[in-house]
Design a protein around this motif. Sequence first.
Motif, PDB file in Angstrom:
ATOM      1  N   LYS A 165       0.883  -1.316  -0.070  1.00 56.44           N
ATOM      2  CA  LYS A 165       0.166  -0.110  -0.050  1.00 56.44           C
ATOM      3  C   LYS A 165       0.597   1.399   0.195  1.00 56.44           C
ATOM      4  O   LYS A 165       1.746   1.321   0.773  1.00 56.44           O
ATOM      5  CB  LYS A 165      -0.857   0.026   1.246  1.00 56.44           C
ATOM      6  N   ALA A 166       0.506   2.220  -0.807  1.00 53.99           N
ATOM      7  CA  ALA A 166       1.204   3.527  -0.803  1.00 53.99           C
ATOM      8  C   ALA A 166       0.170   4.511  -1.233  1.00 53.99           C
ATOM      9  O   ALA A 166      -0.643   4.553  -2.312  1.00 53.99           O
ATOM     10  CB  ALA A 166       2.183   3.452  -1.934  1.00 53.99           C
ATOM     11  N   ALA A 167      -0.012   5.628  -0.344  1.00 53.53           N
ATOM     12  CA  ALA A 167      -0.910   6.650  -0.489  1.00 53.53           C
ATOM     13  C   ALA A 167      -2.127   6.084  -1.056  1.00 53.53           C
ATOM     14  O   ALA A 167      -3.083   6.693  -1.722  1.00 53.53           O
ATOM     15  CB  ALA A 167      -0.650   7.630  -1.713  1.00 53.53           C
ATOM     16  N   GLY A 168      -2.748   5.129  -0.280  1.00 51.32           N
ATOM     17  CA  GLY A 168      -4.088   4.207  -0.679  1.00 51.32           C
ATOM     18  C   GLY A 168      -4.353   3.501  -1.597  1.00 51.32           C
ATOM     19  O   GLY A 168      -5.103   2.760  -1.784  1.00 51.32           O
ATOM     20  N   TYR A 169      -2.969   3.125  -2.704  1.00 50.81           N
ATOM     21  CA  TYR A 169      -3.230   2.611  -3.718  1.00 50.81           C
ATOM     22  C   TYR A 169      -2.464   1.113  -3.514  1.00 50.81           C
ATOM     23  O   TYR A 169      -1.584   1.228  -2.573  1.00 50.81           O
ATOM     24  CB  TYR A 169      -2.429   3.205  -4.940  1.00 50.81           C
ATOM     25  N   GLU A 170      -2.852   0.231  -4.122  1.00 52.22           N
ATOM     26  CA  GLU A 170      -2.080  -0.967  -4.136  1.00 52.22           C
ATOM     27  C   GLU A 170      -1.012  -1.036  -5.321  1.00 52.22           C
ATOM     28  O   GLU A 170      -1.604  -0.750  -6.419  1.00 52.22           O
ATOM     29  CB  GLU A 170      -3.037  -2.369  -4.486  1.00 52.22           C
ATOM     30  N   VAL A 171       0.093  -1.153  -4.928  1.00 49.19           N
ATOM     31  CA  VAL A 171       1.396  -0.932  -5.723  1.00 49.19           C
ATOM     32  C   VAL A 171       2.020  -2.296  -5.854  1.00 49.19           C
ATOM     33  O   VAL A 171       2.325  -2.968  -4.845  1.00 49.19           O
ATOM     34  CB  VAL A 171       2.126   0.134  -5.387  1.00 49.19           C
ATOM     35  N   THR A 172       2.502  -2.727  -7.101  1.00 49.29           N
ATOM     36  CA  THR A 172       3.395  -3.993  -7.291  1.00 49.29           C
ATOM     37  C   THR A 172       4.599  -3.506  -7.949  1.00 49.29           C
ATOM     38  O   THR A 172       4.612  -2.850  -9.117  1.00 49.29           O
ATOM     39  CB  THR A 172       2.546  -5.193  -7.813  1.00 49.29           C
ATOM     40  N   LEU A 173       5.862  -3.855  -7.501  1.00 43.10           N
ATOM     41  CA  LEU A 173       6.963  -3.646  -8.828  1.00 43.10           C
ATOM     42  C   LEU A 173       7.339  -4.951  -9.447  1.00 43.10           C
ATOM     43  O   LEU A 173       7.212  -6.025  -8.635  1.00 43.10           O
ATOM     44  CB  LEU A 173       7.973  -3.420  -7.516  1.00 43.10           C
ATOM     45  N   LEU A 232       3.167  -1.041 -11.119  1.00 39.97           N
ATOM     46  CA  LEU A 232       1.753  -1.174 -11.233  1.00 39.97           C
ATOM     47  C   LEU A 232       0.806  -0.577  -9.932  1.00 39.97           C
ATOM     48  O   LEU A 232       1.293  -0.884  -8.991  1.00 39.97           O
ATOM     49  CB  LEU A 232       1.375  -2.638 -11.215  1.00 39.97           C
ATOM     50  N   VAL A 233      -0.059   0.413 -10.375  1.00 43.71           N
ATOM     51  CA  VAL A 233      -0.762   1.347  -9.551  1.00 43.71           C
ATOM     52  C   VAL A 233      -2.225   0.956  -9.743  1.00 43.71           C
ATOM     53  O   VAL A 233      -2.675   0.870 -10.687  1.00 43.71           O
ATOM     54  CB  VAL A 233      -0.336   2.598  -9.620  1.00 43.71           C
ATOM     55  N   ASP A 234      -2.815   0.511  -8.605  1.00 43.78           N
ATOM     56  CA  ASP A 234      -4.151   0.027  -8.862  1.00 43.78           C
ATOM     57  C   ASP A 234      -5.092   0.644  -7.651  1.00 43.78           C
ATOM     58  O   ASP A 234      -4.745   0.523  -6.383  1.00 43.78           O
ATOM     59  CB  ASP A 234      -4.504  -1.507  -8.394  1.00 43.78           C
ATOM     60  N   ASP A 235      -6.154   1.485  -8.108  1.00 41.07           N
ATOM     61  CA  ASP A 235      -7.032   2.045  -7.251  1.00 41.07           C
ATOM     62  C   ASP A 235      -8.257   1.436  -7.032  1.00 41.07           C
ATOM     63  O   ASP A 235      -9.276   2.003  -6.394  1.00 41.07           O
ATOM     64  CB  ASP A 235      -7.052   3.775  -7.638  1.00 41.07           C
ATOM     65  N   GLY A 236      -8.330   0.279  -7.406  1.00 40.65           N
ATOM     66  CA  GLY A 236      -9.883  -0.377  -7.327  1.00 40.65           C
ATOM     67  C   GLY A 236     -10.607  -0.384  -8.599  1.00 40.65           C
ATOM     68  O   GLY A 236     -11.263  -1.271  -8.777  1.00 40.65           O
ATOM     69  N   ALA A 237     -10.250   0.663  -9.357  1.00 43.08           N
ATOM     70  CA  ALA A 237     -11.165   0.920 -10.613  1.00 43.08           C
ATOM     71  C   ALA A 237     -10.124   0.899 -11.857  1.00 43.08           C
ATOM     72  O   ALA A 237     -10.659   0.661 -13.119  1.00 43.08           O
ATOM     73  CB  ALA A 237     -11.910   2.172 -10.499  1.00 43.08           C
ATOM     74  N   THR A 238      -8.987   1.220 -11.660  1.00 41.96           N
ATOM     75  CA  THR A 238      -7.699   1.393 -12.742  1.00 41.96           C
ATOM     76  C   THR A 238      -6.821   0.959 -12.477  1.00 41.96           C
ATOM     77  O   THR A 238      -6.336   1.131 -11.338  1.00 41.96           O
ATOM     78  CB  THR A 238      -7.984   3.038 -13.310  1.00 41.96           C
ATOM     79  N   ARG A 239      -6.213   0.164 -13.320  1.00 46.33           N
ATOM     80  CA  ARG A 239      -4.777  -0.274 -13.151  1.00 46.33           C
ATOM     81  C   ARG A 239      -3.953   0.422 -14.161  1.00 46.33           C
ATOM     82  O   ARG A 239      -3.929   0.325 -15.552  1.00 46.33           O
ATOM     83  CB  ARG A 239      -4.850  -1.939 -13.370  1.00 46.33           C
ATOM     84  N   LEU A 240      -2.650   1.096 -13.482  1.00 46.26           N
ATOM     85  CA  LEU A 240      -1.851   1.728 -14.460  1.00 46.26           C
ATOM     86  C   LEU A 240      -0.424   1.163 -14.178  1.00 46.26           C
ATOM     87  O   LEU A 240      -0.059   0.966 -13.145  1.00 46.26           O
ATOM     88  CB  LEU A 240      -1.838   3.295 -13.817  1.00 46.26           C
ATOM     89  N   PHE A 241       0.058   1.019 -15.600  1.00 43.19           N
ATOM     90  CA  PHE A 241       1.229   0.308 -15.596  1.00 43.19           C
ATOM     91  C   PHE A 241       2.311   1.291 -16.074  1.00 43.19           C
ATOM     92  O   PHE A 241       2.259   1.552 -17.207  1.00 43.19           O
ATOM     93  CB  PHE A 241       1.230  -0.941 -16.426  1.00 43.19           C
TER      94      PHE A 241
END
Length: 409
Positions: A122-130, A143-152
Amino acid sequence: MEVRFLGGAREIGRSAILVDDSLLLDYGMSGGNPPTYPPDVDPDAAVVSHGHLDHAGMVPALLKGTRRPPVHWTAATRDLTYLLAEDTLSIQGDRFDQPFTRAEIGAIGEVSVTHAYGEPFKAAGYEVTLYDAGHIPGSAHVLVDDGATRLFYTGDFNTEAQRLVEPSRDRPAADAVIVESTYADVTRPSRASIEESFVRAVSETIHRGGTVVVPAFAIGRTQEMMLLCEANDLECYVDGMGIRVTERLRHAPESLRDPAAFRRASGHARFVTGRDGQRRRIADQNTVIVTTAGMLAGGPAMTYVPAVAGNPTNLIAMTGYQVEGTPGRDLLDTGSAEIDGRRMPVSARVEQFDFSAHADRDGLLELLESYPGATILVNHGDQCERFAAALRESGYGAGAPARGEVVSL
């Protein structure tokens, strides 16, 4: 999700991307003369893709005053960012306004949070994966996931194996991709053929009684050159910040493709710890000198290049991308360069060997094949708009945001 491009948009250098005014992806500076920086920002958290100046060089500036946003990265990126920050203050000296202080470098330890590849956090409320980006030790896709959008966010990456690190292979599902485009207009030969050309040119120079100076980025490229020299029994000296980077990486074998080969290369190289007198003596030898800075913007190269410049038997072997406006780019384009404040003609041969740790056009397209329906945002390149147009012609929904632009996903 709103993505603001603070730097690295339609340019190479000072990468900085802000998600929802909350999560910062990278915070770098340009390697120009003078350097340029992204705007000041106060995020809730930061994620740093890798330890190169244009992506991590401004991290200490996030810690001004009482600011203490968590900074997430791999352990190798953390260690390399420390070295970069210390080297920045040392090299810039009194020439430019310092972008941060030693106290702010020291504060990195208070905010650093390290992660392994493939482990969500978790970072700033997002789920992040390296994910391993195959660029330099510790480099990561984000990879940044806010629950609605996944940004790579690709960061810098390479799809071809190097001697130092394995290539990028992970392709997590995503709705949008921010893709680097440094070499979007280049299709390079295989790494094996580039290595063969380099070894041949170096061996011929030494056989004729010349000296080879190899300006190289301290992080990644210096170690790649060490591995190549050891594998081909080429004597080499190593000078500059690359020595400290090599020492750090020896204690991080998990970030290396072949730790045993790295140990052999470290033992094979001769590390220069003296001053300019010793450097000038080394420059008179029939040998290879791998030295910072990679774009001739400082470091021990300021001694070695003038020492070999007047003899056409010698070789200056450029091994990395040369940003426009740097002495390295001037040398390639004009045959002369401003070294330590004076314009210097160079009679030594100057050759460019594309040892880039970035994906070329084929590598970029290979990654994007996994995202046919995603929004593609092209950044970190000299030809971002052109590459985005080519992607649109191939059926992608692609654009090239300008610096300062906000894109809603």
